[in-house]
Write a protein that holds these residues in place. Sequence first.
Motif, PDB file in Angstrom:
ATOM      1  N   PRO A 106       0.809  -1.221   0.000  1.00 39.91           N
ATOM      2  CA  PRO A 106       0.000   0.000   0.000  1.00 39.91           C
ATOM      3  C   PRO A 106       0.843   1.272   0.000  1.00 39.91           C
ATOM      4  O   PRO A 106       0.510   2.247  -0.687  1.00 39.91           O
ATOM      5  CB  PRO A 106      -0.820  -0.136   1.288  1.00 39.91           C
ATOM      6  N   LYS A 107       1.954   1.264   0.756  1.00 33.51           N
ATOM      7  CA  LYS A 107       2.786   2.472   0.810  1.00 33.51           C
ATOM      8  C   LYS A 107       3.453   2.743  -0.539  1.00 33.51           C
ATOM      9  O   LYS A 107       3.727   3.900  -0.879  1.00 33.51           O
ATOM     10  CB  LYS A 107       3.830   2.349   1.914  1.00 33.51           C
ATOM     11  N   ASP A 108       3.693   1.690  -1.338  1.00 31.06           N
ATOM     12  CA  ASP A 108       4.255   1.884  -2.676  1.00 31.06           C
ATOM     13  C   ASP A 108       3.250   2.565  -3.594  1.00 31.06           C
ATOM     14  O   ASP A 108       3.617   3.408  -4.421  1.00 31.06           O
ATOM     15  CB  ASP A 108       4.683   0.537  -3.269  1.00 31.06           C
ATOM     16  N   VAL A 109       1.984   2.188  -3.471  1.00 34.32           N
ATOM     17  CA  VAL A 109       0.919   2.808  -4.274  1.00 34.32           C
ATOM     18  C   VAL A 109       0.776   4.270  -3.901  1.00 34.32           C
ATOM     19  O   VAL A 109       0.658   5.152  -4.776  1.00 34.32           O
ATOM     20  CB  VAL A 109      -0.414   2.057  -4.065  1.00 34.32           C
ATOM     21  N   ILE A 110       0.786   4.568  -2.605  1.00 39.15           N
ATOM     22  CA  ILE A 110       0.628   5.950  -2.144  1.00 39.15           C
ATOM     23  C   ILE A 110       1.826   6.803  -2.585  1.00 39.15           C
ATOM     24  O   ILE A 110       1.663   7.947  -3.017  1.00 39.15           O
ATOM     25  CB  ILE A 110       0.470   5.972  -0.613  1.00 39.15           C
ATOM     26  N   ALA A 111       3.024   6.244  -2.485  1.00 41.08           N
ATOM     27  CA  ALA A 111       4.218   6.988  -2.868  1.00 41.08           C
ATOM     28  C   ALA A 111       4.248   7.271  -4.370  1.00 41.08           C
ATOM     29  O   ALA A 111       4.699   8.337  -4.800  1.00 41.08           O
ATOM     30  CB  ALA A 111       5.467   6.217  -2.457  1.00 41.08           C
ATOM     31  N   ALA A 112       3.765   6.345  -5.170  1.00 41.39           N
ATOM     32  CA  ALA A 112       3.791   6.525  -6.625  1.00 41.39           C
ATOM     33  C   ALA A 112       2.707   7.478  -7.098  1.00 41.39           C
ATOM     34  O   ALA A 112       2.932   8.291  -8.003  1.00 41.39           O
ATOM     35  CB  ALA A 112       3.648   5.172  -7.318  1.00 41.39           C
ATOM     36  N   GLY A 113       1.506   7.379  -6.521  1.00 37.81           N
ATOM     37  CA  GLY A 113       0.407   8.220  -6.948  1.00 37.81           C
ATOM     38  C   GLY A 113      -0.374   7.609  -8.099  1.00 37.81           C
ATOM     39  O   GLY A 113       0.100   6.709  -8.796  1.00 37.81           O
ATOM     40  N   GLU A 114      -1.570   8.108  -8.304  1.00 40.54           N
ATOM     41  CA  GLU A 114      -2.474   7.551  -9.316  1.00 40.54           C
ATOM     42  C   GLU A 114      -1.911   7.715 -10.727  1.00 40.54           C
ATOM     43  O   GLU A 114      -1.994   6.813 -11.552  1.00 40.54           O
ATOM     44  CB  GLU A 114      -3.844   8.225  -9.214  1.00 40.54           C
ATOM     45  N   THR A 115      -1.323   8.869 -11.004  1.00 37.28           N
ATOM     46  CA  THR A 115      -0.819   9.143 -12.355  1.00 37.28           C
ATOM     47  C   THR A 115       0.294   8.170 -12.744  1.00 37.28           C
ATOM     48  O   THR A 115       0.313   7.631 -13.864  1.00 37.28           O
ATOM     49  CB  THR A 115      -0.295  10.584 -12.445  1.00 37.28           C
ATOM     50  N   THR A 116       1.198   7.903 -11.811  1.00 32.12           N
ATOM     51  CA  THR A 116       2.304   6.977 -12.097  1.00 32.12           C
ATOM     52  C   THR A 116       1.796   5.557 -12.303  1.00 32.12           C
ATOM     53  O   THR A 116       2.296   4.827 -13.172  1.00 32.12           O
ATOM     54  CB  THR A 116       3.319   7.003 -10.944  1.00 32.12           C
ATOM     55  N   VAL A 117       0.797   5.159 -11.526  1.00 29.64           N
ATOM     56  CA  VAL A 117       0.230   3.820 -11.676  1.00 29.64           C
ATOM     57  C   VAL A 117      -0.396   3.658 -13.061  1.00 29.64           C
ATOM     58  O   VAL A 117      -0.150   2.659 -13.763  1.00 29.64           O
ATOM     59  CB  VAL A 117      -0.814   3.548 -10.573  1.00 29.64           C
ATOM     60  N   VAL A 118      -1.185   4.642 -13.488  1.00 32.88           N
ATOM     61  CA  VAL A 118      -1.809   4.581 -14.812  1.00 32.88           C
ATOM     62  C   VAL A 118      -0.747   4.582 -15.908  1.00 32.88           C
ATOM     63  O   VAL A 118      -0.847   3.830 -16.890  1.00 32.88           O
ATOM     64  CB  VAL A 118      -2.774   5.763 -15.000  1.00 32.88           C
ATOM     65  N   ALA A 119       0.282   5.398 -15.746  1.00 36.33           N
ATOM     66  CA  ALA A 119       1.349   5.450 -16.749  1.00 36.33           C
ATOM     67  C   ALA A 119       2.078   4.111 -16.854  1.00 36.33           C
ATOM     68  O   ALA A 119       2.458   3.684 -17.952  1.00 36.33           O
ATOM     69  CB  ALA A 119       2.337   6.568 -16.387  1.00 36.33           C
ATOM     70  N   THR A 120       2.253   3.443 -15.720  1.00 36.67           N
ATOM     71  CA  THR A 120       2.909   2.127 -15.729  1.00 36.67           C
ATOM     72  C   THR A 120       2.053   1.104 -16.466  1.00 36.67           C
ATOM     73  O   THR A 120       2.577   0.275 -17.221  1.00 36.67           O
ATOM     74  CB  THR A 120       3.175   1.659 -14.292  1.00 36.67           C
ATOM     75  N   TRP A 121       0.754   1.164 -16.268  1.00 35.05           N
ATOM     76  CA  TRP A 121      -0.143   0.251 -16.992  1.00 35.05           C
ATOM     77  C   TRP A 121      -0.062   0.495 -18.498  1.00 35.05           C
ATOM     78  O   TRP A 121       0.038  -0.446 -19.282  1.00 35.05           O
ATOM     79  CB  TRP A 121      -1.581   0.449 -16.512  1.00 35.05           C
ATOM     80  N   LYS A 122      -0.125   1.758 -18.888  1.00 33.20           N
ATOM     81  CA  LYS A 122      -0.095   2.076 -20.321  1.00 33.20           C
ATOM     82  C   LYS A 122       1.245   1.717 -20.941  1.00 33.20           C
ATOM     83  O   LYS A 122       1.309   1.289 -22.098  1.00 33.20           O
ATOM     84  CB  LYS A 122      -0.384   3.565 -20.521  1.00 33.20           C
ATOM     85  N   LYS A 123       2.302   1.879 -20.174  1.00 42.25           N
ATOM     86  CA  LYS A 123       3.630   1.553 -20.683  1.00 42.25           C
ATOM     87  C   LYS A 123       3.756   0.075 -21.016  1.00 42.25           C
ATOM     88  O   LYS A 123       4.504  -0.308 -21.933  1.00 42.25           O
ATOM     89  CB  LYS A 123       4.686   1.954 -19.647  1.00 42.25           C
ATOM     90  N   ASN A 124       3.022  -0.749 -20.281  1.00 42.38           N
ATOM     91  CA  ASN A 124       3.053  -2.195 -20.500  1.00 42.38           C
ATOM     92  C   ASN A 124       1.887  -2.680 -21.356  1.00 42.38           C
ATOM     93  O   ASN A 124       1.483  -3.842 -21.282  1.00 42.38           O
ATOM     94  CB  ASN A 124       3.047  -2.924 -19.154  1.00 42.38           C
ATOM     95  N   ASP A 125       1.321  -1.761 -22.148  1.00 40.76           N
ATOM     96  CA  ASP A 125       0.273  -2.093 -23.134  1.00 40.76           C
ATOM     97  C   ASP A 125      -0.989  -2.655 -22.494  1.00 40.76           C
ATOM     98  O   ASP A 125      -1.631  -3.553 -23.050  1.00 40.76           O
ATOM     99  CB  ASP A 125       0.810  -3.089 -24.175  1.00 40.76           C
ATOM    100  N   VAL A 126      -1.340  -2.142 -21.331  1.00 38.54           N
ATOM    101  CA  VAL A 126      -2.620  -2.498 -20.719  1.00 38.54           C
ATOM    102  C   VAL A 126      -3.613  -1.413 -21.117  1.00 38.54           C
ATOM    103  O   VAL A 126      -3.568  -0.299 -20.596  1.00 38.54           O
ATOM    104  CB  VAL A 126      -2.511  -2.600 -19.190  1.00 38.54           C
ATOM    105  N   LYS A 127      -4.503  -1.727 -22.028  1.00 38.28           N
ATOM    106  CA  LYS A 127      -5.370  -0.701 -22.610  1.00 38.28           C
ATOM    107  C   LYS A 127      -6.850  -0.924 -22.332  1.00 38.28           C
ATOM    108  O   LYS A 127      -7.672  -0.096 -22.694  1.00 38.28           O
ATOM    109  CB  LYS A 127      -5.154  -0.652 -24.132  1.00 38.28           C
ATOM    110  N   ARG A 128      -7.184  -2.038 -21.712  1.00 43.00           N
ATOM    111  CA  ARG A 128      -8.597  -2.327 -21.509  1.00 43.00           C
ATOM    112  C   ARG A 128      -8.885  -2.555 -20.031  1.00 43.00           C
ATOM    113  O   ARG A 128      -8.076  -3.113 -19.304  1.00 43.00           O
ATOM    114  CB  ARG A 128      -9.020  -3.568 -22.302  1.00 43.00           C
TER     115      ARG A 128
END
Length: 268
Positions: A106-128
């Motif tokens: 949980p602390k990793d998610v909070i430290a990264a923030g929502e924008t970084t999490v979404v960017a990581t998903w998109k970077k790995n071709d998660v589009k749906r």
Amino acid sequence: MLVNPHHVKKSKELDDNTPTKNDIKDAKVFAKLVIDGRYTQPQMPEGVYADLRVLMNQRDRLCRDLNCVKGRIHNWLDRFFPEYREVFKDWEGKASLITLTNFPLPKDVIAAGETTVVATWKKNDVKRAVGPKRAELLYRKAGKSIGITEGATAAKHELAMYLEQYVILCRQIEELMELVAGLVEQIPGATHMMSIPCIGLITVAGFLAEVGDLSSYDHSQQIVRHADLSLRVTTPGFTKGKRSSASEVAVASGPCCSGRPWQGEIQF
């Protein structure tokens, strides 16, 4: 030769009227059953069937190992991030695995923030199916998590090992099933068997790996006996008229591998 364990259990009291067993008595009981013709002769697989049996046995072992790893990951989530499965119902999805790899706690998610999490998903071709709303839910759950906070470094290392084992086992099973599919294609009639509804590659491959070459059997009842079953047709006493195969019920009874009687119904 193989003797039925159910026959052994029922006949070992004939000589001394006791259910006790020892090596000498067991050998005598086995010998008498063989003399009486109450045995089966095992069919040793050859060629493609031998390869198929080895591969399906290996698949069973890999699946057991994979289930163990899945259970350990579930245990890890229950300890360190119990709210995670409220965000990802299926933790084995692509987006979930990326999240567990990059932001396991949980602390990793909070430290990264929502924008970084979404960017990581998109970077790995998660589009749906995942996006800002899912990231916002993950961030909110992480902020209110009741998971264990101590031992975070060791916990991340533990999860990383589990995920690595998970990926390796999934790849090995996939590669093994490609070999199985190639072998099944070489067996006459296997393709027709898989055309039956609800019958797939794993079922057909497991069946053929166990029974071997079907042409070596003179009658279908031999395969039924090979499964240690005794099938008989039962109908109500008030039934009159011609029976159809679609309405018949076969009641199977016989000893299972543990020696205890098994009973059930098979619709055919």
